[in-house]
Design an enzyme around this catalytic site. Structure first.
Site, PDB file in Angstrom:
ATOM      1  N   ASP A 124      -3.388   2.511   8.138  1.00 28.77           N
ATOM      2  CA  ASP A 124      -2.234   3.033   7.382  1.00 28.77           C
ATOM      3  C   ASP A 124      -1.945   4.480   7.784  1.00 28.77           C
ATOM      4  OD1 ASP A 124      -2.268   0.547   6.261  1.00 28.77           O
ATOM      5  OD2 ASP A 124      -2.971   1.174   4.287  1.00 28.77           O
ATOM      6  N   HIS A 145       4.174   0.628   4.370  1.00 30.86           N
ATOM      7  CA  HIS A 145       2.779   0.485   3.892  1.00 30.86           C
ATOM      8  C   HIS A 145       1.762   0.841   4.978  1.00 30.86           C
ATOM      9  CE1 HIS A 145       2.054  -4.112   4.886  1.00 30.86           C
ATOM     10  NE2 HIS A 145       2.642  -3.485   5.869  1.00 30.86           N
ATOM     11  N   ASP A 190      -7.435  -1.764  -0.605  1.00 26.52           N
ATOM     12  CA  ASP A 190      -6.515  -2.775  -0.083  1.00 26.52           C
ATOM     13  C   ASP A 190      -7.327  -4.066  -0.030  1.00 26.52           C
ATOM     14  OD1 ASP A 190      -4.969  -4.462   1.617  1.00 26.52           O
ATOM     15  OD2 ASP A 190      -4.001  -2.691   2.486  1.00 26.52           O
ATOM     16  N   GLU A 221      -1.963  -4.887  -2.484  1.00 29.69           N
ATOM     17  CA  GLU A 221      -1.737  -5.947  -1.480  1.00 29.69           C
ATOM     18  C   GLU A 221      -2.235  -7.329  -1.906  1.00 29.69           C
ATOM     19  OE1 GLU A 221       0.051  -5.638   1.375  1.00 29.69           O
ATOM     20  OE2 GLU A 221       0.216  -3.454   1.677  1.00 29.69           O
ATOM     21  N   ASP A 274      -7.055  -6.528   1.602  1.00 32.56           N
ATOM     22  CA  ASP A 274      -7.277  -7.060   2.950  1.00 32.56           C
ATOM     23  C   ASP A 274      -8.514  -6.469   3.624  1.00 32.56           C
ATOM     24  OD1 ASP A 274      -6.572  -4.654   4.325  1.00 32.56           O
ATOM     25  OD2 ASP A 274      -4.503  -5.298   4.621  1.00 32.56           O
ATOM     26  N   ASP A 312      -9.880  -0.774   3.649  1.00 31.02           N
ATOM     27  CA  ASP A 312      -8.689  -1.396   4.228  1.00 31.02           C
ATOM     28  C   ASP A 312      -9.035  -1.959   5.601  1.00 31.02           C
ATOM     29  OD1 ASP A 312      -5.977  -1.811   5.202  1.00 31.02           O
ATOM     30  OD2 ASP A 312      -5.308  -0.227   3.841  1.00 31.02           O
ATOM     31  N   HIS A 319      -6.806  -1.971   7.778  1.00 23.30           N
ATOM     32  CA  HIS A 319      -5.897  -1.180   8.617  1.00 23.30           C
ATOM     33  C   HIS A 319      -6.109   0.317   8.378  1.00 23.30           C
ATOM     34  CE1 HIS A 319      -4.052  -5.099   7.592  1.00 23.30           C
ATOM     35  NE2 HIS A 319      -3.841  -5.151   8.894  1.00 23.30           N
ATOM     36  N   HIS A 344       0.806  -1.221   0.000  1.00 22.91           N
ATOM     37  CA  HIS A 344       0.000   0.000   0.000  1.00 22.91           C
ATOM     38  C   HIS A 344       0.844   1.279   0.000  1.00 22.91           C
ATOM     39  CE1 HIS A 344      -4.498   0.920   1.001  1.00 22.91           C
ATOM     40  NE2 HIS A 344      -4.060   1.645  -0.012  1.00 22.91           N
TER      41      HIS A 344
END
Ligand SMILES: [Mn+2]
Length: 300
Positions: free
Chosen positions: A128, A141, A227, A272, A229, A124, A126, A100
């Site tokens: 980030d 990332h 992302d 990702e 994920d 995402d 996360h 990312h």
């Protein structure tokens, strides 16, 4: 009006991630027939190939709190140039990651092309939103959004962009479920919009994405950064950092369908994808399907 040609920019980099593999993401997504899918939608497809990126085994790590930052910024500068060029040619940039950290280049290039900061929808698991001061891992990332928002300091400066490339009030996170303490702090004190998975469970994905799109609309540009994920590992097993409890297959498609329907979005990024951890390229195929939905593919 004819829809803008799609300009694909591959960013085969994994220097910003903690483990190897997402550098193969652009190949896996192209192998999953991205070009044919885009053309079936009636869109022109221009592939700019991959930007040059270093390999971790051959590069010095540098500052352990900003691992490989110098090399990552070099690659991001090439991404920014390519994105700026694509916008200048009237194309819709589609950046394929890579980890990312590539978003530092994408957002930098978009802000340069439009001469102003813009807004971003950040799908995402996360945040980030770490910086060198808060990162538990040193992996860049996990700092990409903080950098583009101007939170991560001088280390991320470049002649190729001006940060902030995005207005914090025009950042919306959706699908969030794994935050570090420093990121929680940033989310509490900034005016970033966040719909965690708990919010998605309670309010519904459609509400979360509609509200987010309303928040990020405005001058400059509107970008969507996906992302993989953000999705549940059950449907997207081949990602850099899997976290259980993510978006379902249909929720992810609905998010992209709402993006297309809004007509707001001028650029897209899918990052990702890790083919090493994938099952028969499932995650890359899903990435292509989601790109198609974002470009306006409909069931009926
Ligand atoms: Mn991410």
């Amino acid at each position: 009006m004819q829809a803008a040609p799609v300009a694909v920019i591959g960013a085969n980099i994994d220097l910003g991630a903690g483990r190897r593999g997402v550098d193969m993401g652009p190949s896996a997504i192209r192998y999953a027939e991205l070009e044919a899918r885009v053309r079936r939608l009636g869109r022109e497809y221009v592939d700019h190939g991959n930007v040059e990126a270093g390999v971790p085994e051959a590069e010095p790590v540098g500052d352990p709190k900003l691992r490989y930052l110098r090399q990552i910024l070099g690659t991001c500068e090439r991404i920014a140039d390519a994105v700026d060029g694509a916008v200048g040619q009237g194309c819709m940039p589609l950046v394929l990651g890579g980890d990312h950290s590539v978003a530092i280049g994408t957002l930098g290039g978009l802000a340069r092309a439009h001469g102003a900061p813009g807004g971003v929808l950040w799908l995402d698991a996360h945040g980030d939103l770490n910086t060198a001061q808060t990162t538990p891992s040193g992996n860049v990332h996990g700092m990409a959004l903080a950098a583009a928002a101007g939170f991560a300091g001088k280390a991320f400066e470049s002649e190729h962009w001006t940060f902030p490339a995005v207005e914090p009030s025009r950042i919306a996170l959706v699908g969030t479920r794994d935050l570090d303490e420093g990121e929680r702090e940033v989310l509490r004190r900034s005016d970033i919009t966040v719909f965690t998975m708990t919010d998605v469970d309670r309010l519904g994905l459609e509400y979360a994405v509609r509200q987010s799109l309303e928040k990020i609309a405005g001058p400059g540009f509107v970008h969507v950064s996906v992302d993989m994920d953000a999705l549940d590992p059950d449907v997207a097993p081949g990602v850099g950092t899997p976290v259980r409890g993510g978006l379902s297959y249909r929720e992810a498609h609905l998010a992209m369908e709402l993006v297309a329907e809004s007509g707001l979005v001028g650029s897209l990024e899918v990052v990702e994808v890790n083919p090493i951890l994938d099952e028969h390229n499932t995650t890359a195929k899903l990435a292509v399907e989601l790109i198609a939905s974002a470009l306006g593919a409909r069931i009926l």
